[in-house]
Design an enzyme around this catalytic site. Structure first.
Site, PDB file in Angstrom:
ATOM      1  CG  ASN A 152       0.032  17.991  60.001  1.00 36.31           C
ATOM      2  OD1 ASN A 152       0.712  18.800  59.368  1.00 36.31           O
ATOM      3  ND2 ASN A 152       0.338  16.718  60.054  1.00 36.31           N
TER       4      ASN A 152
ATOM      5  CG  HIS B 171       0.473  20.292  53.632  1.00 40.12           C
ATOM      6  ND1 HIS B 171       1.458  19.726  52.859  1.00 40.12           N
ATOM      7  CD2 HIS B 171      -0.175  19.268  54.230  1.00 40.12           C
ATOM      8  CE1 HIS B 171       1.387  18.400  52.956  1.00 40.12           C
ATOM      9  NE2 HIS B 171       0.404  18.098  53.784  1.00 40.12           N
TER      10      HIS B 171
ATOM     11  CG  HIS C 144       5.338  13.590  58.893  1.00 41.56           C
ATOM     12  ND1 HIS C 144       4.609  12.821  58.007  1.00 41.56           N
ATOM     13  CD2 HIS C 144       6.445  12.863  59.158  1.00 41.56           C
ATOM     14  CE1 HIS C 144       5.253  11.692  57.759  1.00 41.56           C
ATOM     15  NE2 HIS C 144       6.381  11.703  58.440  1.00 41.56           N
TER      16      HIS C 144
ATOM     17  NE  ARG D  40       7.255  12.540  53.711  1.00 41.37           N
ATOM     18  CZ  ARG D  40       6.305  11.620  53.525  1.00 41.37           C
ATOM     19  NH1 ARG D  40       5.090  11.819  53.973  1.00 41.37           N
ATOM     20  NH2 ARG D  40       6.563  10.518  52.872  1.00 41.37           N
TER      21      ARG D  40
ATOM     22  CD  GLU E 225       1.692  13.259  61.596  1.00 41.77           C
ATOM     23  OE1 GLU E 225       2.137  13.228  60.429  1.00 41.77           O
ATOM     24  OE2 GLU E 225       0.533  13.539  61.857  1.00 41.77           O
TER      25      GLU E 225
ATOM     26  CD  GLU F 293      -3.279  10.366  64.318  1.00 45.84           C
ATOM     27  OE1 GLU F 293      -2.588  10.813  65.262  1.00 45.84           O
ATOM     28  OE2 GLU F 293      -3.409  10.943  63.227  1.00 45.84           O
TER      29      GLU F 293
ATOM     30  CG  HIS G 149      -4.358  10.615  56.309  1.00 47.09           C
ATOM     31  ND1 HIS G 149      -4.739  10.718  55.010  1.00 47.09           N
ATOM     32  CD2 HIS G 149      -3.012  10.791  56.317  1.00 47.09           C
ATOM     33  CE1 HIS G 149      -3.674  10.920  54.250  1.00 47.09           C
ATOM     34  NE2 HIS G 149      -2.616  10.973  55.022  1.00 47.09           N
TER      35      HIS G 149
END
Ligand code: PXP
Length: 251
Positions: free
Chosen positions: A11, A14, A47, A49, A74, A155, A198
């Site tokens: 992922n 960030h 993701h 958002r 995501e 998941e 996660h």
């Protein structure tokens, strides 16, 4: 039991968080995705958002255009995100709960209460050829509800297990691992493909990789944090090695 190979989805959210801190063009999350793939990632997860706090629409488009590995988007189950997924057509979509005020995804989807929204969304995405997964708490009843909704993949949320490990609370770690093992076994017995993620780190990934039904892990924040010290290439390679060492115990 045959133990499937364990895939790693990296992922890259960030990397975009750092880029957005200054509002410029670097570090480029797509460059990070390429580097992660060269270091052993089997897929890339991002993701998008609602508030676009890290990954943005153009990042998703560039990832879709440039990657040669599966892209896992995501997303919240909103009309806007479903529309974007249907036009982008990523390999996979992972439906997650999303609250504006949260720092990261805090819990699994309420798939029992939220079935009226989820069912049509899952159907639409599946009809478009997108593999749908539901990010859920590791509970047997939740596996049954996911199966009933027609989702092919779940998941399992590993956040509570990782927090217990961070607090060195051994009893809680064992309890959480048992929940994860039970949910994975039950989900797989219903025909669901099982993923997990996660909060995973080099230290916590091993026992999760040892759960034989788990086919894919999605890992982000820790890898990008470690990249500051060892570089992204080395962080992904070290995670891959820790996963593979854990997986040996599943066989
Ligand atoms: N899986 C899902 C569904 C997530 O929402 C996240 C966080 O974006 C992850 C995996 C990765 O979590 P982390 O960044 O803590 O490794």
């Amino acid at each position: 039991m045959t133990v499937s190979p364990l895939r790693l989805g990296v992922n890259i959210d960030h990397v975009a968080t750092v880029r957005n801190a200054r509002g410029g063009l670097y570090p480029d999350p797509i460059r990070a995705a390429h580097m992660a793939v060269l270091a052993g990632a089997d897929g890339i997860t991002a993701h998008l958002r609602e508030d676009r706090r890290h990954i943005r629409d153009l990042d998703m488009e560039r990832l879709k255009r440039q990657l040669f590995v599966p892209l896992n988007m995501e997303m919240a189950t909103t009309p806007e995100m479903i529309g974007l997924a249907l036009s982008l057509r990523p390999h996979a979509a992972c439906l997650v709960p999303e609250k504006r005020e949260e720092r990261t995804t805090e819990g699994g989807l309420d798939i029992i209460g939220g079935h009226e929204t989820l069912r049509p969304a899952i159907r639409q995405l599946k009809e478009a050829g997108i593999r749908v997964s539901l990010f859920v708490e590791p509970e047997v009843e939740v596996m049954m509800a996911a199966h009933d909704l027609g989702a092919p993949v779940v998941e399992l949320h590993t956040g509570t297990y990782c927090e217990a490990a961070l607090a060195a609370d051994e009893a809680h770690v064992s309890h959480e691992l048992e929940r994860l093992r039970r949910a994975a076994a039950h989900g797989a017995s219903l025909g669901l493909e099982i993923h997990a993620g996660h909060g995973l780190t080099f230290d916590t990934v091993g026992p999760i990789a040892a759960i034989p039904q788990i086919a894919e892990l999605n890992i982000g924040h820790f890898l990008i944090a470690e990249a500051i010290f060892m570089g992204l290439d080395e962080a992904v390679r070290t995670m891959r090695a820790a996963m593979d060492a854990g997986r040996v115990r599943a066989i």
